[in-house]
Design a protein around this motif. Structure first.
Motif, PDB file in Angstrom:
ATOM      1  N   TRP A  16      45.853  43.042  47.983  1.00 37.58           N
ATOM      2  CA  TRP A  16      45.269  42.419  46.789  1.00 37.58           C
ATOM      3  C   TRP A  16      43.945  43.083  46.430  1.00 37.58           C
ATOM      4  O   TRP A  16      43.631  43.260  45.251  1.00 37.58           O
ATOM      5  CB  TRP A  16      45.035  40.916  47.002  1.00 37.58           C
ATOM      6  N   ASN A  17      43.170  43.434  47.440  1.00 36.81           N
ATOM      7  CA  ASN A  17      41.901  44.108  47.158  1.00 36.81           C
ATOM      8  C   ASN A  17      42.122  45.463  46.504  1.00 36.81           C
ATOM      9  O   ASN A  17      41.298  45.926  45.720  1.00 36.81           O
ATOM     10  CB  ASN A  17      41.089  44.277  48.446  1.00 36.81           C
TER      11      ASN A  17
ATOM     12  N   TYR B 284      44.224  44.309  42.731  1.00 36.42           N
ATOM     13  CA  TYR B 284      43.605  43.443  41.729  1.00 36.42           C
ATOM     14  C   TYR B 284      42.095  43.382  41.901  1.00 36.42           C
ATOM     15  O   TYR B 284      41.552  43.572  42.994  1.00 36.42           O
ATOM     16  CB  TYR B 284      44.183  42.026  41.824  1.00 36.42           C
ATOM     17  N   ASP B 285      41.436  43.060  40.793  1.00 32.83           N
ATOM     18  CA  ASP B 285      39.988  42.866  40.828  1.00 32.83           C
ATOM     19  C   ASP B 285      39.614  41.514  41.413  1.00 32.83           C
ATOM     20  O   ASP B 285      38.450  41.268  41.707  1.00 32.83           O
ATOM     21  CB  ASP B 285      39.416  42.967  39.406  1.00 32.83           C
ATOM     22  N   GLY B 286      40.577  40.631  41.566  1.00 30.89           N
ATOM     23  CA  GLY B 286      40.318  39.315  42.140  1.00 30.89           C
ATOM     24  C   GLY B 286      41.490  38.394  41.919  1.00 30.89           C
ATOM     25  O   GLY B 286      42.306  38.600  41.016  1.00 30.89           O
TER      26      GLY B 286
ATOM     27  N   ASP C 149      42.086  34.443  41.202  1.00 30.66           N
ATOM     28  CA  ASP C 149      41.431  33.188  40.825  1.00 30.66           C
ATOM     29  C   ASP C 149      42.381  32.027  41.079  1.00 30.66           C
ATOM     30  O   ASP C 149      43.509  32.012  40.567  1.00 30.66           O
ATOM     31  CB  ASP C 149      41.034  33.213  39.342  1.00 30.66           C
TER      32      ASP C 149
ATOM     33  N   ARG D 265      43.049  41.184  36.964  1.00 33.62           N
ATOM     34  CA  ARG D 265      42.940  39.980  37.777  1.00 33.62           C
ATOM     35  C   ARG D 265      44.258  39.211  37.740  1.00 33.62           C
ATOM     36  O   ARG D 265      45.104  39.438  36.867  1.00 33.62           O
ATOM     37  CB  ARG D 265      41.800  39.087  37.295  1.00 33.62           C
TER      38      ARG D 265
END
Length: 809
Positions: free
Chosen positions: A271-272, A275-277, A279, A463
């Protein structure tokens, strides 16, 4: 020990361990600083006490080190709940909780229960090393605890409970009775936290499969197959049992803690990288239920990543990952065994004609639910290639309801559906979805195909959002749908089919209610509403702000989530993802999308179109007529909105007039409409008119598609067209209309959309089916006339040009 070894051991433990998760945060505990605080651990363990001492010393919270003087009473700041009397030593006195003196003295103390987990293994034999080292339901000895600290020191979780106040519990009765009451409340809390974090004890896979094969339900099917002629039922009883056992091995998961832990670390890095994060919103609702309810997670299905993402989020935030129903196509070499050990169980696409397989799968599903294991499946049946919520499939929902009816006879735990919306700014399957929507063949998943995905890890994917919707308790749902359900002894009661359909609709609506607006779908909503997929930069910014403002006033709770930042940042994000282009011009920059980019943006727009469907319908109604009162809008839109609402999986609402009034007032506040003599009309400002027109154009494709279907049905006499023929004919006409109107989105003429529209016409009473033919009356013609009045002359002519040749035939 405390004088000589405790301090060095605490420092050693501080250097060795790392608390991966501690919740809630110290500020969220709402501890009263004026009251003394006592921490309570569920069992004696020096490692737990030392870890807690280190943690409280580094946080703005009362220390757990040393003793506490309360009045004339001295008590340790950290105590353990005494174990129950051992059955091997019945003569030994029952130990009691250490609060009697405080209660007798009338002292008010806040008691904070603390659960410490060294690793996250459910109770199952995963191998000798992990049996010794991993935390589980069993009490641990000193040697085993030391090994657990050594192996799991970097994977420690601390769960704090809400503080208990002795003054609230003590009611003036015997202090000993109050002390036992406090101990009982704490034990219940610790048991629920352990269930939430570790899940129930896992049965050994071989034992579970053998129990399924020997169950009365499977034996009954085997007995019937022995005497039923047919190719699948030939053979003696032993052969049928071997086949059932083979089916069980094909289906059953084999969740193992080492794989869960490996996947947690691997997915965190994935995921790191991707994606940027991530939520997450609404997870606190799940945590409140997890300790005392069996949870069935029902996410929308947009990507293969969905399988992994939800399990990762749950594990990361202190919940046990669910058993996941996965398609058999994923049971491929390398990937299949890994997913199976991560909790996946596999099912075939269809097993209607294989009674033995159906019986084995039903019994396996029932044993998971009866055992209290959390579960996850996708009610859409497959990934959405169009980006919108697909109609729910009844299979898994029906099996879950039937299993629930069996469970309730044993007064088991409640079963609760947890709707989950998963939204992406960019998905891995972009190219394959567009190829399949354009008529390309779906390619079979292979390990080689997954290796190709690895090569895309350097791409930007923005994201991702995971939003938890309002949970749905099955018992409460059945109380409303079929109040006499508890009296039913039939495994397939008459009301089951209707309950499954309504349940699926309700879950889809709850998923869509918590959709996530993000930069990509916002730009898609605004840009695709233009004729040539181009918009001035300043106009685009204003339109994005308008859309966010309209969604922010959505009355549902829980509601959709909004993106962080401002319109300029959202546009920059979409540009960085390569979804649009920015062309510099002397009079102002223009944001454009080419044909391929527009097709991709259409997928993301469809994720959230339902959030703005009714405001867009109101805006569109001012396209052909300048002024409307709210009463006139209600009369005009009431025949159209139910069909659109069902297509987009949103509730119709009990009072359309009130909904329209609120929307009109919001458009007035945005200076898009003005009121005069009880009627509303577009503002005279040209920019405001353009914004209103763009808002209305968002719903135009859906209106055209619905009108085309109804016109196609009305072109033939009532009772002469069947469902399949109508859908195929409407699809062909929609494809023709797409060419005439310059639409490049294949989802406009997706056959499944027309099938869903026919379902809506039948469900809303506009059409009925008699002997496989569709029958309608003058009410449908009246509704179609209203819909046509909503369209302006150019749209009416375009639809007439498409349907005219068909009518002559």
């Amino acid at each position: 020990m405390s004088g000589l070894f405790r301090a060095p051991l605490r420092r050693l433990l501080s250097a060795w361990t790392d608390v991966r998760l501690a919740e809630p945060d110290s500020a969220e505990l709402h501890l009263d600083p004026s009251l003394p605080t006592i921490y309570v651990l569920p069992r004696p363990a020096l490692s737990d006490a030392l870890l807690l001492e280190n943690y409280t010393r580094r946080r703005p919270m009362p220390s757990s080190l040393g003793r506490l003087i309360v009045g004339q009473t001295s008590v340790a700041r950290c105590v353990t709940l005494p174990a129950r009397r051992s059955r091997w030593w019945p003569g030994r006195p029952q130990p009691v909780a250490p609060f009697t003196e405080l209660i007798a003295a009338g002292e008010n103390v806040q008691i904070v229960p603390v659960s410490v987990f060294w690793g996250r293994a459910p109770g199952k034999e995963f191998g000798f090393w992990h049996l010794l080292a991993a935390d589980n339901w069993q009490l641990t000895g000193r040697v085993r605890r030391a090994l657990s600290v050594m192996v799991n020191g970097r994977d420690v979780e601390i769960q704090f409970g809400a503080p208990l106040h002795l003054s609230d519990i003590h009611d003036g009765r015997d202090p000993a009775l109050t002390n036992r009451k406090v101990a009982r409340l704490l034990r219940v809390h610790f048991r629920r936290v352990t269930t939430r974090v570790l899940g129930p004890d896992l049965s050994h896979r071989r034992t579970l499969i053998e129990g399924v094969v020997r169950s009365s339900e499977v034996r009954e099917v085997i007995d019937e197959l022995q005497t039923t002629p047919g190719e699948r039922s030939r053979g003696n009883r032993q052969r049928l049992q071997r086949r059932a056992r083979r089916y069980g091995n094909e289906i059953a998961s084999n969740m193992t803690y080492p794989v869960l832990r490996f996947l947690a670390g691997a997915l965190r890095r994935l995921w790191n990288r991707l994606y940027d994060g991530v939520d997450v919103t609404g997870l606190e609702r799940v945590k409140q239920l997890a300790g005392h309810s069996t949870l069935v997670y029902v996410p929308c299905h947009r990507s293969h990543i969905d399988y992994l993402l939800l399990s990762y989020v749950l594990y990361r935030d202190g919940l046990m990952p669910p058993h996941i129903a996965a398609g058999r196509n994923l049971d491929m070499p390398i990937v299949g065994p890994l997913l199976r050990r991560g909790g996946a169980f596999f099912l075939r696409r269809s097993f209607r004609d294989n009674r033995l397989y159906g019986a084995v799968f039903n019994e396996y599903l029932h044993r998971l639910l009866a055992g209290g294991y959390s579960m996850e499946y996708f009610i859409e049946g497959g990934r959405s290639r169009s980006g919108r919520m697909l109609p729910p499939r009844p299979g898994m929902l029906s099996m879950t309801l039937r299993s629930f009816l069996r469970i309730q006879q044993q007064h088991a735990r409640p079963v609760v559906f947890v709707p989950v919306y998963i939204g992406y700014e960019k998905i891995l399957e972009n190219a394959s979805y567009q190829r399949e929507m354009g008529g390309g063949r779906k390619r079979k998943e292979t390990p080689l195909g997954l290796l190709k995905v690895i090569g895309r890890l350097r791409d930007e994917f923005g994201r991702v959002s995971v939003n938890i919707g309002e949970p749905l308790d099955i018992a409460d749902f059945l109380d409303n749908h079929s109040p006499a359900w508890r009296e039913s002894s039939d495994s397939r009661p008459d009301w089951l089919k209707g309950a499954v359909a309504e349940l699926g609709t309700s879950i889809c609506q709850r998923i869509n209610a918590v959709a996530a607006l993000n930069a990509v779908n916002l730009v898609g909503l605004a840009l695709l509403a233009t004729p040539h997929r181009a918009l001035e930069y300043s106009m685009l910014k204003g339109q994005l702000e308008l859309l966010c403002s309209l969604v922010s006033h959505t009355p549902s709770e829980p509601g959709p989530s909004l993106p962080e930042g401002d319109a300029e940042g959202w546009i920059a994000q979409v540009l960085a993802l390569g979804m649009v282009e920015r062309r510099e011009q002397a009079l102002g920059d223009i944001i454009t999308a080419d044909e391929s980019q527009a097709a991709l943006l259409g997928w993301y727009r469809n994720n959230v179109l339902h959030l703005l469907a009714l405001p867009a319908l109101v805006a569109f109604s001012f396209r052909s007529q300048d002024a409307h009162s709210v009463d006139e809008l209600t009369e005009l839109l009431s025949p159209l909105w139910p069909m659109l609402a069902r297509e987009l999986a949103v509730p119709v609402g009990p009072d359309l007039h009130r909904q329209l009034s609120q929307i009109v007032e919001r458009l007035v506040s945005q200076q898009l409409l003005t009121e005069h003599a009880g009627k509303y009309q577009p503002c005279g400002n040209l920019e405001a008119r353009e914004r209103l027109r763009l808002l209305g154009r968002m719903i135009q494709p859906s209106l055209e598609r619905n009108t085309l279907l109804v016109d196609t049905l009305l072109a033939s006499p009532s009772g002469t067209l069947g469902r399949d023929e109508l859908c195929q004919r409407a699809r062909s006409l929609a494809e023709r209309l797409a060419l005439l109107s310059g639409r490049a989105a294949p989802e406009f003429f997706d056959l499944r959309l027309f099938e869903s529209l026919v379902d809506s016409l039948v469900a809303d009473g506009w059409v009925c089916e008699e002997e496989q033919y569709l029958v309608f009356d003058h009410n449908l013609r009246h509704a179609a006339h209203n819909a046509m009045q909503l369209l302006d002359a150019s749209l009416q002519r375009r639809l007439a040009a498409v349907t005219g040749p068909q009518e002559k035939e």
